[in-house]
Design a protein around this motif. Sequence first.
Motif, short mmCIF file in Angstrom:
data_model
loop_
_atom_site.label_atom_id
_atom_site.label_comp_id
_atom_site.label_asym_id
_atom_site.label_seq_id
_atom_site.Cartn_x
_atom_site.Cartn_y
_atom_site.Cartn_z
N TRP A 92 -25.49 -34.16 55.63
CA TRP A 92 -24.47 -35.21 55.70
C TRP A 92 -24.60 -36.12 54.49
CZ3 TRP A 92 -21.43 -34.73 60.07
CH2 TRP A 92 -20.38 -35.64 60.18
N ARG A 93 -23.46 -36.38 53.82
CA ARG A 93 -23.46 -37.25 52.64
C ARG A 93 -22.48 -38.38 52.83
NH1 ARG A 93 -22.99 -32.00 50.72
NH2 ARG A 93 -24.67 -31.19 49.41
N LEU A 94 -22.81 -39.53 52.27
CA LEU A 94 -21.94 -40.69 52.37
C LEU A 94 -22.19 -41.58 51.15
CD1 LEU A 94 -20.00 -42.55 54.04
CD2 LEU A 94 -22.06 -43.51 55.09
N ASP A 95 -21.13 -42.08 50.55
CA ASP A 95 -21.28 -43.03 49.45
C ASP A 95 -21.50 -44.42 50.03
OD1 ASP A 95 -20.95 -41.19 47.40
OD2 ASP A 95 -18.76 -41.34 47.48
N GLY A 96 -22.65 -45.01 49.73
CA GLY A 96 -22.97 -46.35 50.20
C GLY A 96 -22.86 -47.36 49.08
N PRO A 97 -22.93 -48.66 49.41
CA PRO A 97 -22.82 -49.70 48.39
C PRO A 97 -23.93 -49.64 47.36
CG PRO A 97 -23.45 -50.62 50.52
CD PRO A 97 -23.06 -49.22 50.77
#
Length: 300
Positions: A92-97
């Motif tokens: 699972w990948r997610l762009d975070g701040p």
Amino acid sequence: MSDALLALVAAELAFPGDPNPAMRAAQRLAEDILARHGAAVEAVLFYGSNRRSGDGAGLLDLYVLTTSDRAFNGPGTLAFLNAALPPNVLHWRLDGPGGPLRAKVAVMTLRAFERRMRPGSIDTTLWARFCQPTTLIHARDEATRRRVEAAVAQAVETAIIWALRLGAPAQPPAALWRHLFASTYGAELRAERGNRPESIVATAPAWFDAVLPAALSRLASRLPADGRRAWSRRRVAGKALNVARLVKAAFTFDGGPDYLADKVARHSGVAVELTPWQRRHPILAAPILLWRLRRRGAVR
């Protein structure tokens, strides 16, 4: 199950009021999973090395407990694989701040999770993970929270039952837990250094000290008999299950071969160089890779 053990488990599972970077990263990943699969998700648990270190970088370990295999995976092959050999493992990948967030997400139904916490389970992997400190990032409702708390408390009881069956000393607590984790790692294909049981216990001594007497008070009237013969069957089954799950991960985990190579390097110190052919054909390459890694002492 003793109220003391359940209270300790509930307190440990509770999301902290002042979360560290790892907790915040796990929470953001869980929110993204819920945004995509919310109706199918019963609970999300955060465990493993990042949970212990508090570091939000790298690959976090999440368990997603679902209402059913089809509800999360759809009606096709993934649902079948999840029912036949849980859990499915996703990248699972997610762009975070602060940059990209990544997690290894294991998926199985809450009911299957509960079954694998019991002492009679042939699969030692689940209860051996969840007798360790864990955080409940999300629960659908209060009833689900109580079910997860009871399942994790059962994992603690199961771990202690097996530790005693395998001849672990009841005191001091650290000795029992080191003995137990050495046994469970021996029942799996593990890319770990020899001091792994020691390091796990050393990161949460208060937890391991507290849950032992709480569970023993429950088990006092039914202390287990010797279980070495039963454990030998679990050693054989555990390694077979690990191989089957590695093969299955080739279908479900994006970038699986490189992830496994990186895991072997981080935990054993043995570098693994994969060829383009091995990346394209991980199932065909797996037997010879495992044989080479065992010869080099990277996998036990």
